[in-house]
Design an enzyme around this catalytic site. Structure first.
Site, PDB file in Angstrom:
ATOM      1  N   LYS A 107      37.682  30.858  41.046  1.00  0.00           N
ATOM      2  CA  LYS A 107      36.780  32.012  40.896  1.00  0.00           C
ATOM      3  C   LYS A 107      35.569  31.605  40.044  1.00  0.00           C
ATOM      4  O   LYS A 107      35.701  30.818  39.104  1.00  0.00           O
ATOM      5  CB  LYS A 107      37.558  33.155  40.239  1.00  0.00           C
ATOM      6  CG  LYS A 107      36.839  34.493  40.200  1.00  0.00           C
ATOM      7  CD  LYS A 107      37.773  35.568  39.605  1.00  0.00           C
ATOM      8  CE  LYS A 107      37.126  36.942  39.561  1.00  0.00           C
ATOM      9  NZ  LYS A 107      38.052  37.964  39.005  1.00  0.00           N
ATOM     10  N   SER A 118      38.421  42.074  41.691  1.00  0.00           N
ATOM     11  CA  SER A 118      37.198  41.319  41.774  1.00  0.00           C
ATOM     12  C   SER A 118      37.345  39.888  42.286  1.00  0.00           C
ATOM     13  O   SER A 118      36.338  39.249  42.590  1.00  0.00           O
ATOM     14  CB  SER A 118      36.552  41.286  40.391  1.00  0.00           C
ATOM     15  OG  SER A 118      37.369  40.582  39.479  1.00  0.00           O
ATOM     16  N   SER A 145      42.538  42.495  39.212  1.00  0.00           N
ATOM     17  CA  SER A 145      41.642  41.704  40.065  1.00  0.00           C
ATOM     18  C   SER A 145      42.258  40.547  40.827  1.00  0.00           C
ATOM     19  O   SER A 145      41.587  39.952  41.673  1.00  0.00           O
ATOM     20  CB  SER A 145      40.485  41.168  39.230  1.00  0.00           C
ATOM     21  OG  SER A 145      39.510  42.166  39.102  1.00  0.00           O
TER      22      SER A 145
END
Ligand code: GLN
Length: 493
Positions: free
Chosen positions: A85, A160, A184
């Protein structure tokens, strides 16, 4: 023996093939890049990947092959391509939190979780798209446009960590790292039909994870099955002198928790709690049906299933949306145009530069959180909001402490109240925040939780969540392994 296509191979099987000399690290990296092209990972399609550098990945693969030739062996993840990420610091690739304010930033240091993956031979092939600064539940809040769900590109992948989830679901990498502050990893895992883990607070080092809300943040893995998630967790867990909030208790062998249901009742002697608050009247009937099926499966694996109550659950979202923005407003004060990323000119003098940089650099959701956080921490409102929210957080944590003290080994719940929704469909921020309703309590309590696929409804993946006591990841994995095996192909139908 027939060989699965790369996009279906697990990390464990790629590492085993590479260790046996049936595949080279370069071939694995090339297969990952080919699959990224095939799946349309770029900006015009899935938009899952923000940064990648094929020649860097090849160089790492070549170096690994050379060191394996000398040592005669690689690590647990030798040659396994992984994606990270964009809020987790990597060397050689940008780390921008999908924000304009960090445009072009390349970290001079590496997150401990990434170092640990690389130490076991993993090769970082990509940085993945995300909601800006991890604020969101749909990956629509990225400065680079939304990521799309590989199951249906009209839908969000969740967020996310939506880019990491989409990259794993599309077969580009078997394992990716995401981050959790309020769901997330688990929520996008549920929306994309894969496995996602939120570790106990302190289980995985936060060093190199760009801070959102420090009392909640944890890095967690996404994978296509429970075993790869357990493998990744074994590699990234453990104390780190660079993160004083990392815990020094022993990392248990998570992969040993697999007990074949074919030969034993793997959940015999265990009690699974089903909290009433996670099954409201209004719950989607398809999600309820899938959860009931999973509960039945756990019963037939030998578990005792018990109705329980976590009384303060409904307060978790409001508490989270006070505490997380409060911490974010403080953490994000460092992005001021002085040391890194964007510097905008416009206003007068230093204050003018700060103002211009921050208003041009941050997107609308980040701005909303900074304003909200500053407000709840302000002198006149601190007691009414921030202090009260801290007190209620303790009550929420207390709910978990007492249920686990009463002989419940793990809890089972849906991961999300809905399946993946359409891009652009949720425009009210409060409605978006409510999609975290079943994931946020575990973050507030610091307990570990995993989401795994438990079937489909109207063609879309449904996630089931297993929550365990603090540092009882081994118990969480034991239940997850057993449920996954019991559901078999049904988990994806
Ligand atoms: N969706 C939640 C939020 O917007 C959680 C995000 C996260 O876990 N990073 O804050």
């Amino acid at each position: 023996m027939s060989v699965l296509p790369f996009k279906e191979m697990t990390a464990a099987s790629i590492a085993a093939r590479i260790a046996a000399g049936d595949m080279s690290p370069i071939e694995a990296v090339e297969a990952s890049h080919a699959q990224a092209k095939e799946a349309g990972a770029g900006a015009d399609q899935l938009n899952a990947i923000l940064w990648s550098d094929e020649s860097l990945a090849r160089r790492d693969a070549t170096k690994l092959a050379e060191s394996m030739a000398v040592a005669g062996r690689g690590g647990l993840l030798a040659g396994v391509p992984v994606a990270i990420k964009d809020n987790i610091a990597t060397l050689g690739l940008p780390t921008t939190c999908a924000s304009r304010i960090l445009a072009g930033y390349v970290s001079p240091f590496e997150a401990t979780a990434v170092t640990r993956l690389r130490h076991e031979g993993a090769i970082v092939v990509a940085k993945t798209n995300m909601d800006e600064f991890a604020m969101g539940s749909s990956t629509e809040n990225s400065a680079h446009g939304p990521t799309r769900n590989p199951h249906d590109i009209r839908l969000v992948p969740g967020g996310s960590s939506g880019g990491s989830a989409a990259a794993v679901a599309a077969g580009i990498v078997p394992i990716a790292l995401g981050s959790e502050t309020g769901g997330s990893v688990r929520q996008p895992a549920a929306f994309c039909g894969i496995v996602g883990v939120k570790p106990s607070y302190g289980r995985v080092s936060r060093y190199g994870l760009v801070a959102f809300a420090s009392s909640l943040d944890q890095i967690g893995p996404l994978a296509r099955n429970v075993d790869d998630a357990a493998l990744a967790m074994e590699v990234i867990s453990g104390v780190d002198p660079k993160d004083s909030t990392s815990a020094d208790n022993e990392v248990q062998p998570y992969r040993d928790q697999f007990i074949s249901p074919a030969t034993a009742a793997p959940l015999a002697g265990m009690t699974i709690g089903v909290p009433a608050e996670y099954f409201p009247e209004s719950l989607d009937t398809g999600i309820r049906r899938r959860c009931e099926r999973s509960i039945e499966a756990m019963r037939s694996l030998g578990a005792t299933v018990k109705d329980v109550s976590l009384r303060h659950t409904s307060l978790a979202v409001p508490v989270y949306y006070i505490l997380a923005p409060a911490e974010a407003s403080s953490n994000l004060a460092r992005f001021d145009g002085v040391r890194y990323g964007l510097r905008a000119s416009g206003g007068d003098g230093l204050r003018g530069m700060y103002g211009a940089t921050r208003s041009q650099g941050f997107g609308p959701e980040v701005t909303r959180r900074v304003l909200l956080g500053t407000y709840v921490l302000s002198a006149g409102y601190y007691d009414a909001y921030y202090r009260k929210a801290q007190a209620v957080r303790a009550l929420i944590a207390g709910d978990f402490i007492s249920v686990f003290a009463k002989g419940v080994d793990a809890l089972f719940t849906p991961t999300t109240p809905t399946t993946a929704f359409a891009i652009g469909a949720v425009t009210d921020p409060y409605e978006m925040y409510l999609s975290d309703i079943f994931t946020v309590p575990a973050n507030l309590a610091g307990v570990p939780a995993i989401s795994l696929p438990i079937g489909r409804e109207r063609g879309l993946p449904v996630g089931g969540q297993i929550i365990a006591n603090r540092f009882a990841e081994a118990t969480m994995f034991r239940v997850a392994y057993a449920l996954e095996a019991a559901l078999g192909g049904e988990a994806h139908q």
